[in-house]
Design a protein around this motif. Structure first.
Motif, PDB file in Angstrom:
ATOM      1  N   VAL A 130      23.496 -34.912  10.022  1.00  0.00           N
ATOM      2  CA  VAL A 130      23.187 -34.032  11.151  1.00  0.00           C
ATOM      3  C   VAL A 130      23.219 -34.806  12.462  1.00  0.00           C
ATOM      4  N   LEU A 131      22.593 -35.983  12.491  1.00  0.00           N
ATOM      5  CA  LEU A 131      22.571 -36.796  13.699  1.00  0.00           C
ATOM      6  C   LEU A 131      23.979 -37.160  14.148  1.00  0.00           C
ATOM      7  N   MET A 132      24.812 -37.614  13.210  1.00  0.00           N
ATOM      8  CA  MET A 132      26.172 -38.004  13.587  1.00  0.00           C
ATOM      9  C   MET A 132      26.998 -36.790  13.998  1.00  0.00           C
ATOM     10  N   GLY A 133      26.710 -35.617  13.412  1.00  0.00           N
ATOM     11  CA  GLY A 133      27.422 -34.416  13.828  1.00  0.00           C
ATOM     12  C   GLY A 133      27.078 -34.022  15.249  1.00  0.00           C
ATOM     13  N   VAL A 134      25.800 -34.152  15.613  1.00  0.00           N
ATOM     14  CA  VAL A 134      25.374 -33.825  16.972  1.00  0.00           C
ATOM     15  C   VAL A 134      25.931 -34.840  17.968  1.00  0.00           C
ATOM     16  N   VAL A 135      25.890 -36.107  17.598  1.00  0.00           N
ATOM     17  CA  VAL A 135      26.340 -37.168  18.513  1.00  0.00           C
ATOM     18  C   VAL A 135      27.849 -37.110  18.753  1.00  0.00           C
ATOM     19  N   THR A 136      28.622 -36.762  17.712  1.00  0.00           N
ATOM     20  CA  THR A 136      30.083 -36.832  17.815  1.00  0.00           C
ATOM     21  C   THR A 136      30.750 -35.484  18.038  1.00  0.00           C
ATOM     22  N   ARG A 137      30.006 -34.425  18.331  1.00  0.00           N
ATOM     23  CA  ARG A 137      30.623 -33.117  18.550  1.00  0.00           C
ATOM     24  C   ARG A 137      31.426 -33.119  19.842  1.00  0.00           C
ATOM     25  N   ARG A 138      32.471 -32.280  19.838  1.00  0.00           N
ATOM     26  CA  ARG A 138      33.359 -32.116  21.002  1.00  0.00           C
ATOM     27  C   ARG A 138      33.977 -33.439  21.437  1.00  0.00           C
ATOM     28  N   GLY A 139      34.288 -34.294  20.479  1.00  0.00           N
ATOM     29  CA  GLY A 139      34.960 -35.551  20.794  1.00  0.00           C
ATOM     30  C   GLY A 139      34.090 -36.603  21.427  1.00  0.00           C
ATOM     31  N   ARG A 140      32.778 -36.408  21.420  1.00  0.00           N
ATOM     32  CA  ARG A 140      31.890 -37.406  22.020  1.00  0.00           C
ATOM     33  C   ARG A 140      31.624 -38.552  21.038  1.00  0.00           C
ATOM     34  N   MET A 192      28.793 -30.076  10.316  1.00  0.00           N
ATOM     35  CA  MET A 192      27.976 -29.865  11.516  1.00  0.00           C
ATOM     36  C   MET A 192      28.854 -29.770  12.757  1.00  0.00           C
ATOM     37  N   VAL A 193      29.859 -30.614  12.862  1.00  0.00           N
ATOM     38  CA  VAL A 193      30.766 -30.567  14.007  1.00  0.00           C
ATOM     39  C   VAL A 193      31.453 -29.205  14.086  1.00  0.00           C
ATOM     40  N   ALA A 194      31.878 -28.672  12.921  1.00  0.00           N
ATOM     41  CA  ALA A 194      32.546 -27.371  12.903  1.00  0.00           C
ATOM     42  C   ALA A 194      31.573 -26.236  13.208  1.00  0.00           C
ATOM     43  N   VAL A 195      30.381 -26.296  12.642  1.00  0.00           N
ATOM     44  CA  VAL A 195      29.402 -25.222  12.838  1.00  0.00           C
ATOM     45  C   VAL A 195      28.928 -25.170  14.282  1.00  0.00           C
TER      46      VAL A 195
END
Length: 337
Positions: free
Chosen positions: A143-153, A225-228
């Motif tokens: 979850v943490l990595m999905g939030v941190v890396t969403r939208r190419g971040r 998480m990135v997709a959701v």
């Protein structure tokens, strides 16, 4: 009053068909799952029975040794029923399995069921703790990595996470165990490296078993998480100014975990299989160490029974995961109809 009664009566039947459709879907789901479980169990029983007959050589001669008298070997074969027709041996084998009688060990002359009952708790405890640790680590990390890396971040964070997870996921669990023994047992002397007499003896084998499933599950949760987080319902939640904790944990996480659950059964199966080698690294008194010793001593009834126990454990784990997935996401039942 008439109008009110008629309106209530007209709306009441609407609940019946909906509940009926759901109940029918659950019945069909239960029938399919039960059919798959019974079919897989039949294949597993047949394969475990044929294992002794497909292995080259005489299992009794292999267990008693090349110098054993021929009369003793023949008497042992007769007592084990190995001279009976194959179909009769299979029937006796099925009777024994369903009554809990797996025969007698060729080397120790103890009932195989007693050996399994003594060693199974140690293996189950190790596997369950390792799986729980893997889930507890993987979910927040993913979850943490999905939030941190969403939208190419967070390109660097994503690269570091992906590289580390790939490396750790490709190292066999028994090699991780050997490394843990060398570092924390031999060099530092912090933790015991054999047996399960004390609680701290669980630390190293649990870590060795949990590392692989944890990193694989964390990667899947991150991708989901990135997709959701780009879905419309999450954007709506953001537009409503909902707290970030509610968005991530209340809306995004359940949807991300649904996909991750589909592979939890496979991960649990691989984790259970991994106990065979890890138990030998740590001299763990479980089924994994017992089956390795039985293979070396050609004690095939013990090997046969343990293979069956492992197989049933994997089948039950996959069935439980399917049921949990259907409860969390009923659409999975609809997709199969």
């Amino acid at each position: 009053m008439t109008t009110t009664a008629s309106s209530v009566a007209s709306s009441a039947p609407a609940v019946g068909p909906v509940s009926g459709v759901l109940s029918h879907r659950w019945v069909r789901f239960a029938v399919r799952r039960l059919g798959r479980l019974l079919g897989s169990l039949a294949v597993l029983l047949t394969a475990s029975f044929l294992m002794i007959h497909l292995i080259p050589g005489d299992p009794v001669r292999g267990a008693l040794g090349p110098t054993a008298p021929a009369a003793l070997v023949e008497a042992r074969r007769e007592s084990l029923g190995l001279n009976d027709p194959l179909w009769l041996q299979y029937w006796h084998y099925l009777q024994g399995v369903f009554t809990g009688d797996f025969g007698t060990s060729l080397t120790s002359q103890l009932p195989v069921s007693d050996i399994i009952s003594q060693r199974l708790p140690a293996t189950l405890t190790l596997a369950i703790i390792a799986f729980a640790v893997a889930v507890v680590v993987a979910v927040p990390l993913g979850v943490l990595m999905g939030v941190v890396t969403r939208r190419g971040r967070g390109r660097r964070s994503e690269l570091a996470f992906t590289t580390t997870s790939v490396v750790l996921g490709t190292i066999p669990d028994f090699l991780i165990g050997v490394g843990l023994v060398y570092v924390f047992g031999v060099n530092l002397g912090w933790l015991p490296v054999a047996g399960n007499a004390t609680p701290d003896a669980y630390v190293l084998p649990v870590i060795a078993l949990a590392v692989g499933p944890a990193v694989i599950l964390a990667r899947i949760i991150r991708v989901e998480m990135v997709a959701v987080l780009e879905a419309d319902f999450v954007r709506t939640a953001r537009a409503k100014r909902l707290p970030s904790r509610t968005i991530y944990l209340g809306h995004a996480l359940p949807n991300a975990l649904t996909a991750a659950l589909t592979i939890c059964g496979l991960l649990l199966g691989s984790l259970v299989a991994g106990t065979v080698l890890v138990e030998n690294v740590f001299a763990w008194p479980g089924l994994g160490r017992t089956i390795a010793q039985s293979i070396l001593s050609k004690d095939y009834p013990v090997v046969q029974a343990i293979v069956l126990v492992y197989g049933i454990g994997v089948l039950l784990a996959n069935t439980v995961v399917d049921i949990v997935l259907a409860l969390l996401d009923p659409r999975s039942m609809i997709a199969e109809d």
